[in-house]
Motif scaffolding. Structure first.
Motif, PDB file in Angstrom:
ATOM      1  N   SER A  64      -5.295  22.367  -3.887  1.00 51.17           N
ATOM      2  CA  SER A  64      -4.200  21.442  -4.187  1.00 51.17           C
ATOM      3  C   SER A  64      -4.708  20.016  -4.047  1.00 51.17           C
ATOM      4  CB  SER A  64      -3.003  21.664  -3.249  1.00 51.17           C
ATOM      5  OG  SER A  64      -2.452  22.952  -3.437  1.00 51.17           O
ATOM      6  N   PHE A  65      -4.248  19.156  -4.940  1.00 48.17           N
ATOM      7  CA  PHE A  65      -4.604  17.742  -4.912  1.00 48.17           C
ATOM      8  C   PHE A  65      -3.323  16.914  -4.877  1.00 48.17           C
ATOM      9  CE2 PHE A  65      -7.978  20.064  -6.975  1.00 48.17           C
ATOM     10  CZ  PHE A  65      -9.145  19.490  -6.501  1.00 48.17           C
ATOM     11  N   ARG A  66      -3.466  15.688  -4.445  1.00 47.40           N
ATOM     12  CA  ARG A  66      -2.313  14.801  -4.461  1.00 47.40           C
ATOM     13  C   ARG A  66      -2.607  13.594  -5.336  1.00 47.40           C
ATOM     14  NH1 ARG A  66      -1.993  11.434   1.219  1.00 47.40           N
ATOM     15  NH2 ARG A  66      -4.201  10.810   1.339  1.00 47.40           N
ATOM     16  N   ARG A  67      -1.562  13.049  -5.899  1.00 55.38           N
ATOM     17  CA  ARG A  67      -1.676  11.876  -6.748  1.00 55.38           C
ATOM     18  C   ARG A  67      -0.451  11.001  -6.546  1.00 55.38           C
ATOM     19  NH1 ARG A  67      -1.103  15.542 -12.135  1.00 55.38           N
ATOM     20  NH2 ARG A  67       1.082  16.169 -11.889  1.00 55.38           N
ATOM     21  N   ARG A  68      -0.576   9.740  -6.917  1.00 54.75           N
ATOM     22  CA  ARG A  68       0.543   8.805  -6.746  1.00 54.75           C
ATOM     23  C   ARG A  68       1.641   9.126  -7.758  1.00 54.75           C
ATOM     24  NH1 ARG A  68      -0.720   2.922  -8.271  1.00 54.75           N
ATOM     25  NH2 ARG A  68       0.067   3.745 -10.240  1.00 54.75           N
ATOM     26  N   ARG A 120       0.841  -1.190   0.000  1.00 54.10           N
ATOM     27  CA  ARG A 120       0.000   0.000   0.000  1.00 54.10           C
ATOM     28  C   ARG A 120       0.877   1.240   0.000  1.00 54.10           C
ATOM     29  NH1 ARG A 120      -5.291  -0.078   0.465  1.00 54.10           N
ATOM     30  NH2 ARG A 120      -6.333  -2.060   0.960  1.00 54.10           N
ATOM     31  N   CYS A 121       0.352   2.317  -0.538  1.00 52.42           N
ATOM     32  CA  CYS A 121       1.118   3.548  -0.681  1.00 52.42           C
ATOM     33  C   CYS A 121       1.297   4.234   0.664  1.00 52.42           C
ATOM     34  CB  CYS A 121       0.428   4.505  -1.646  1.00 52.42           C
ATOM     35  SG  CYS A 121       0.325   3.882  -3.339  1.00 52.42           S
ATOM     36  N   GLY A 122       2.437   4.868   0.833  1.00 53.80           N
ATOM     37  CA  GLY A 122       2.695   5.732   1.982  1.00 53.80           C
ATOM     38  C   GLY A 122       2.763   7.177   1.550  1.00 53.80           C
ATOM     39  N   GLU A 123       2.956   8.079   2.509  1.00 53.03           N
ATOM     40  CA  GLU A 123       2.980   9.498   2.182  1.00 53.03           C
ATOM     41  C   GLU A 123       4.076   9.833   1.180  1.00 53.03           C
ATOM     42  OE1 GLU A 123       0.943  11.934   2.939  1.00 53.03           O
ATOM     43  OE2 GLU A 123      -0.374  10.514   3.985  1.00 53.03           O
ATOM     44  N   GLU A 124       5.177   9.097   1.235  1.00 57.50           N
ATOM     45  CA  GLU A 124       6.284   9.396   0.327  1.00 57.50           C
ATOM     46  C   GLU A 124       5.978   9.007  -1.122  1.00 57.50           C
ATOM     47  OE1 GLU A 124       6.691   5.240   1.807  1.00 57.50           O
ATOM     48  OE2 GLU A 124       6.235   7.222   2.684  1.00 57.50           O
ATOM     49  N   ASP A 125       4.871   8.260  -1.323  1.00 59.84           N
ATOM     50  CA  ASP A 125       4.520   7.827  -2.683  1.00 59.84           C
ATOM     51  C   ASP A 125       3.634   8.834  -3.415  1.00 59.84           C
ATOM     52  OD1 ASP A 125       5.787   5.205  -2.684  1.00 59.84           O
ATOM     53  OD2 ASP A 125       4.277   4.661  -1.180  1.00 59.84           O
ATOM     54  N   TYR A 126       3.297   9.946  -2.778  1.00 56.78           N
ATOM     55  CA  TYR A 126       2.397  10.918  -3.401  1.00 56.78           C
ATOM     56  C   TYR A 126       3.126  12.218  -3.687  1.00 56.78           C
ATOM     57  CZ  TYR A 126      -1.278   7.794  -1.730  1.00 56.78           C
ATOM     58  OH  TYR A 126      -2.062   6.702  -1.490  1.00 56.78           O
ATOM     59  N   SER A 127       2.654  12.895  -4.736  1.00 53.61           N
ATOM     60  CA  SER A 127       3.099  14.249  -5.033  1.00 53.61           C
ATOM     61  C   SER A 127       1.843  15.113  -5.192  1.00 53.61           C
ATOM     62  CB  SER A 127       3.936  14.307  -6.311  1.00 53.61           C
ATOM     63  OG  SER A 127       3.170  13.849  -7.431  1.00 53.61           O
ATOM     64  N   SER A 128       2.000  16.416  -5.042  1.00 54.48           N
ATOM     65  CA  SER A 128       0.843  17.308  -5.113  1.00 54.48           C
ATOM     66  C   SER A 128       0.838  18.052  -6.445  1.00 54.48           C
ATOM     67  CB  SER A 128       0.865  18.299  -3.947  1.00 54.48           C
ATOM     68  OG  SER A 128       1.996  19.154  -4.049  1.00 54.48           O
ATOM     69  N   TRP A 129      -0.344  18.494  -6.823  1.00 52.50           N
ATOM     70  CA  TRP A 129      -0.494  19.357  -8.003  1.00 52.50           C
ATOM     71  C   TRP A 129      -1.562  20.399  -7.705  1.00 52.50           C
ATOM     72  CZ3 TRP A 129      -5.130  19.584 -10.819  1.00 52.50           C
ATOM     73  CH2 TRP A 129      -6.076  18.575 -10.529  1.00 52.50           C
ATOM     74  N   ASP A 130      -1.375  21.568  -8.281  1.00 52.65           N
ATOM     75  CA  ASP A 130      -2.253  22.699  -8.008  1.00 52.65           C
ATOM     76  C   ASP A 130      -3.203  22.910  -9.177  1.00 52.65           C
ATOM     77  OD1 ASP A 130      -0.875  23.178  -5.621  1.00 52.65           O
ATOM     78  OD2 ASP A 130       0.605  24.423  -6.658  1.00 52.65           O
ATOM     79  N   LEU A 131      -4.481  23.117  -8.852  1.00 57.00           N
ATOM     80  CA  LEU A 131      -5.465  23.407  -9.887  1.00 57.00           C
ATOM     81  C   LEU A 131      -5.271  24.838 -10.375  1.00 57.00           C
ATOM     82  CD1 LEU A 131      -8.067  22.545 -11.426  1.00 57.00           C
ATOM     83  CD2 LEU A 131      -9.365  23.547  -9.527  1.00 57.00           C
ATOM     84  N   ALA A 132      -5.230  25.011 -11.687  1.00 56.38           N
ATOM     85  CA  ALA A 132      -5.059  26.344 -12.274  1.00 56.38           C
ATOM     86  C   ALA A 132      -5.806  26.384 -13.592  1.00 56.38           C
ATOM     87  CB  ALA A 132      -3.580  26.665 -12.481  1.00 56.38           C
ATOM     88  N   ASN A 133      -6.245  27.579 -13.975  1.00 57.39           N
ATOM     89  CA  ASN A 133      -6.911  27.728 -15.277  1.00 57.39           C
ATOM     90  C   ASN A 133      -5.853  27.878 -16.374  1.00 57.39           C
ATOM     91  OD1 ASN A 133      -6.001  30.384 -15.228  1.00 57.39           O
ATOM     92  ND2 ASN A 133      -7.958  31.245 -14.617  1.00 57.39           N
ATOM     93  N   PRO A 134      -6.236  27.920 -17.641  1.00 54.69           N
ATOM     94  CA  PRO A 134      -5.222  27.992 -18.718  1.00 54.69           C
ATOM     95  C   PRO A 134      -4.295  29.187 -18.629  1.00 54.69           C
ATOM     96  CG  PRO A 134      -7.340  27.342 -19.618  1.00 54.69           C
ATOM     97  CD  PRO A 134      -7.587  27.708 -18.186  1.00 54.69           C
ATOM     98  N   GLN A 135      -4.719  30.271 -17.946  1.00 52.68           N
ATOM     99  CA  GLN A 135      -3.837  31.433 -17.794  1.00 52.68           C
ATOM    100  C   GLN A 135      -2.865  31.269 -16.636  1.00 52.68           C
ATOM    101  OE1 GLN A 135      -7.280  31.837 -18.254  1.00 52.68           O
ATOM    102  NE2 GLN A 135      -6.858  32.154 -20.439  1.00 52.68           N
TER     103      GLN A 135
END
Length: 980
Positions: A478-482, A452-467
């Motif tokens: 902000s969201f996180r993904r594996r 199973r994944c641990g905290e070190e297996d995730y990175s975050s990404w920020d929601l932004a519009n095309p500009q």
């Protein structure tokens, strides 16, 4: 036999109750349809016979054992024990317009919302409990009739539409409160409206406005769903099977406020994306390289990414764009790069940051399935050939692996995942051949992941519009993904949303309020809102009640679900104003059912509506036109109709005057009260000369003066000639047979008759008369006149040897009884020159008539003698035959064309000033129709006939005695039948 499978909503593995499954059998060997019931996820099944034929089943959204069954006969049944016992709830139910109670909105979880047809043929919205749905326990949340197939229950809202007098109105109920009109821009004039979304206490609707054919405009509402503002124009639409409309707009699941839409302008279709619920739209940014790493050479503003936004016909495969709540930011879709969307191009593209950046992954369209919160993406090619290979990615589409899921190729029918967002098990089902049963293949990806994944297996990404602006819908999310390099299972407890920080409010967090529009984007003040020409921001709202207050809009309102705080607020500090006393406006009176023509003695329900103005202090004076007058209060508030009954035919002027201290308004309705038409007979001379004036008369039973419209079709013309008269005149310019058709329409009653007229270049007319005894036996009906004419022609043919088909005897309406004998020319013979046959035939006719050889018997042995008539005096005497014949001979020898001397005028009576001519109706054994001439009226000479349009009928007065039922103060009164 074939079976259909229905499963209850997903139940967690922790539930003590297993997944409910019902198999519906359609085996032809079973007399009654069978259900196979399972309460243990299909481990065991119990057969249950049901006495109806199931078309669809609808499980309760929360209580697994409760289910609704819609039958092929339009009946609705309910069961509370998973289909073992059934109760009939309602008949004549509209398919796909049955809804369970919505949790948190409907107080009773056993409530059912149903659209059903009443005994009168109209459709109504009713609600009832599944345990008791009798007529006494049903409720009708919407008072009137609704359009067929218009009921929609979705989240906090209920939608219906109602069409009256060719005007369609759309109504909405918020959290089961009273229905109110949906307020679209005044001149949208919608031809159609489709509900797109009801998420987050807001309604998105697509409206096809009066000028649109294959596009819709997208509108978003306030929280109550009442007032709407424009979000996007010209969204593409298309018609699918069963006339259903598909609109190219898609709500991206997983990230609230994000929508994709295809806009069609000047024939070009482009894909747009919004991150703030339609306030702003942008093109999709194209990738710089394709799936092989080669440059795409696609650069804005001339080139963008465009996606097909089609729903799949098969519910077990993804559409052309696939998103999921448990995989926020992950979007896969089929489309192309270029200046516009190309129908035949279906390359596959993916984004993992909610549309900010895109990559190409396949050259052809694939069906997609997300497993484990998007940690595994499964793709199977969309093709009509059998397959044995699927592709999957564990790094958000960066790399793809292949897997042989079966040793024998199958035609793939669908992809299914086990319940739960964390699952790594899927099923491919299909068939080896078109005659084989389904093949189900389970694919388990769990062995691929050892931990199973641990905290070190995730990175975050920020929601932004095309500009690149991170403040979206008033907050930075902000969201996180594996990580692509981490081969682990995220699991059930995974939450993608990481952080959210509120932003200060800016102008982009507000949109234009109802009645306002944004300035064009090319102008410097593009964020400013201006009032439409039809909207006065200072006017109080329609529902403003005296004593209450209202807020005058400055043209802006905050986006629903926008979380910004402080900062800029273009709304400023709106001033609350007192609701003034408003005069009544938009007063309407109508008959329930929207008819304006009723029958004598029929119950009539008058409905009074008021669109604007105060109703609590307004008094309504009602005059039903027959002596009934009454004063009402709260008439439009209660919605109760006024019941009345008209006893006598006529036209009644119904008026309602609404008045309060601020002003008044009046509504008027003319009601036609008439008996249904019973018979119609078209009287027309069967033979006429070219360009000779001919009279067409419609004899009607009963005669309804001033209430009947006549439609005349002459020849092959599709455009009718309309008249309020039952008689018209015309001419025929060419020889031949011409069909004349008349329709009489009185209220909802319509009758038709048709005759053929022979138009000839040449023929002779011999006026005839009868001995006086015939007048006493003349009932003055068209059928009687036809029979007398036939017997005269038959007797003349027998005595003169002239073929009967060359003689047509037409008996004229009225008294004394007169007739015209039309002697036709024989068909031309090419081998013989024309002889004096006409003179010989006329001489033969003269001889037999003068010899009184033409006679026939009436009832009682009365003999009637046929003689020639003196055209100068139309004398009924039988002694003037010699003098008349000289005139007849002059006519025959001196004239070749018909109509110069003897004109057949079918209107037998010349109207005299100050006198009205009525049709006389006689009853002998059966009801028969008469010409509009009575026995007491004289007949003018055909030669002296008037050739203007003839009108038979006139003003009439009837005793308009009415017996209103609604109030005891009803009175009797005289009612004049007025011309419409």
């Amino acid at each position: 036999g074939h079976t259909e499978t229905y499963a209850s909503p997903g139940i967690s593995s922790d539930s003590m109750l297993g997944l409910r499954i019902i198999l519906v059998s359609s085996s032809l060997s079973d007399r009654d349809q069978s259900l196979f019931l399972s309460a243990d996820e299909g481990a065991t099944f119990q057969k249950q016979l049901v006495p109806f034929s199931v078309e669809t089943l609808l499980f309760h959204p929360r209580e697994e054992d409760k289910v609704l069954a819609y039958t092929k006969e339009g009946k609705l049944y309910a069961s509370s024990d998973l289909g073992r016992k059934w109760t009939l709830l309602q008949e004549r139910v509209t398919k796909d317009h049955v809804f369970w109670a919505v949790s948190g909105v409907d107080a009773d979880p056993d409530l059912v919302h149903v659209e059903a047809q009443d005994l009168g043929g109209g459709f109504r919205y009713i609600t009832c409990q599944i345990h008791n749905c009798s007529d006494n326990t049903q409720t009708m949340p919407f008072a009137g009739l609704i359009d067929h197939g218009s009921l929609t229950v979705q989240d906090d809202y209920v939608f219906v539409k109602a069409t009256t007098t060719n005007q369609t109105k759309y109504y909405i109920s918020y959290r089961r409160n009273e229905f109110v009109l949906m307020k679209l821009p005044k001149y949208a004039l919608p031809k159609d409206l489709q509900v797109i979304s009801t998420d987050e206490s807001q309604v998105f609707v697509a409206v096809q406005e009066w000028y649109q054919t294959d596009t819709y405009n997208l509108y978003q509402s306030d929280p109550r769903g009442v007032r709407y503002s424009l979000a996007l124009e010209d969204v593409r639409s298309s018609r699918q099977a069963e006339e259903s409309v598909v609109i190219d707009i898609l709500e991206v699941r997983g990230v609230k406020g994000v929508f994709l839409a295809n806009q069609k302008v000047n024939g070009k279709v482009v894909t747009l994306i919004t991150y703030n619920k339609g306030r702003d739209w942008d093109y999709l940014r194209p990738p710089s390289t394709d799936m092989n790493g080669k440059p795409t050479n696609c650069k804005p503003p001339d080139c963008h990414l465009h996606l097909h936004l089609r729903w799949a016909d098969n519910p077990y495969v993804s559409g052309t764009v696939h998103t999921k709540d448990s995989a926020p930011g992950l979007i896969m879709g089929a489309g192309n790069l270029g200046s516009q969307l190309v129908e035949y191009k279906e390359e596959m593209y993916i984004t993992s940051d909610c549309g900010h950046t895109w990559r190409q992954v396949f050259e052809e369209e694939h069906h997609i399935l997300y497993l484990d919160h998007g940690g595994v993406i499964v793709a199977i090619k969309d093709t009509s050939i059998p397959l044995k290979i699927l592709k999957f990615s564990v790094d958000e589409g960066l790399t793809w692996s292949t897997h042989n899921f079966t040793s024998t190729s199958v035609f793939v029918d669908g992809l299914l995942s086990e319940p739960g967002d964390e699952t790594l098990v899927m099923t491919v089902f299909g068939h080896i051949s078109f005659r084989s049963d389904w093949e189900l293949v389970k694919v388990d990806f769990r062995p691929w992941f050892s931990r199973r994944c641990g905290e070190e297996d995730y990175s975050s990404w920020d929601l932004a519009n095309p500009q690149g602006d991170r403040c979206v819908m008033g907050q930075q999310r902000s969201f996180r993904r594996r990580k692509p390099t981490s081969w682990c299972v995220t699991g059930r407890s995974f939450t993608a949303a990481l952080t959210a920080r509120v932003c200060p409010c800016r102008a982009s967090d507000f949109l234009c309020d109802y009645g306002f529009e944004r300035a064009p984007s090319s102008e410097s003040d593009a964020n400013k809102c201006f009032a439409n020409f039809w909207f006065n921001p200072l006017s109080p709202p329609d529902d403003c009640v005296l004593g209450q207050t209202y807020t005058s809009s400055l043209g802006y309102r905050k986006l629903v679900s926008n979380a910004c705080e402080g900062g800029v607020d273009p709304r400023q500090s709106p001033v609350r104003l007192q609701c003034p006393l408003l005069p009544p406006r938009g007063l309407q009176v109508s008959i329930r059912g929207e008819a304006v023509a009723v029958r004598p003695g029929e119950d009539v329900l008058f409905v009074v509506r008021q669109e604007q103005g105060d109703v609590l202090t307004t008094k309504y004076q009602v005059d039903l036109g027959d002596g009934f007058k009454a004063m009402y209060v709260n008439l439009t508030l209660t919605g109760e109709p006024i019941r009345h009954r008209y006893e006598s035919p006529g036209v009644y002027r119904v008026s309602v005057r609404a008045e309060n201290m601020a002003g008044h308004d009046e509504a008027v309705l003319f009601v036609q009260v008439n008996s249904p038409l019973q018979a119609l007979y078209l009287e027309v001379v069967p033979v006429i000369g070219v360009n000779q004036e001919v009279n067409l008369t419609a004899v009607l039973l009963p005669l309804n003066p001033n209430l009947t419209v006549f439609y005349w079709w002459i020849g092959h013309s599709l455009q009718p000639r309309l008249s309020l008269e039952n008689s018209v005149t015309t001419r025929f310019g060419d020889p031949g047979d011409v069909r004349v058709t008349v329709q009489a329409a009185c209220g909802t009653s319509v009758l038709q008759d048709s005759k053929v007229v022979r138009v000839l270049d040449q023929f002779e007319v011999v006026p005839l008369q009868f001995s006086k005894d015939l007048d006493a036996h003349n009932p003055n009906t068209p059928e009687w006149r036809e029979d007398v004419g036939l017997v005269v022609s038959r007797l003349l043919s027998k005595e003169t040897s002239i073929p009967e088909e060359l003689m047509v005897t037409v008996v004229k309406p009225g008294l004394p009884t007169l007739a015209d004998l039309h002697v036709l020319l024989p068909p031309p013979r090419p081998t013989r020159k024309r002889s004096l046959t006409s003179d010989k035939r006329l001489t033969a006719i003269q001889q037999v008539l003068n010899a009184q050889k033409i006679s026939f018997l009436l009832r009682g042995g009365v003999r009637v003698v046929v003689a020639m008539r003196d055209v100068d005096t139309d004398s009924p005497s039988l002694g003037g035959g010699g003098g008349y014949w000289a005139v007849a001979i002059l006519f025959v020898s001196g004239l070749f064309a018909v109509g110069a001397f003897i004109l057949y005028n079918f209107a037998p009576t010349k109207k005299r000033p100050g006198r009205t001519v009525y049709a006389q109706m006689h009853n002998e054994k059966e009801q028969e129709m008469t010409s509009p001439v009575s026995h007491s009226q004289g007949v003018q000479s055909a030669i002296q006939g008037d050739h203007d349009l003839s009108i038979f009928g006139g003003d009439t007065h009837s005793d308009g005695t009415a017996h209103p039922i609604s109030t005891p103060s009803s009175t009797r009164g005289e009612t004049e039948a007025r011309e419409p």
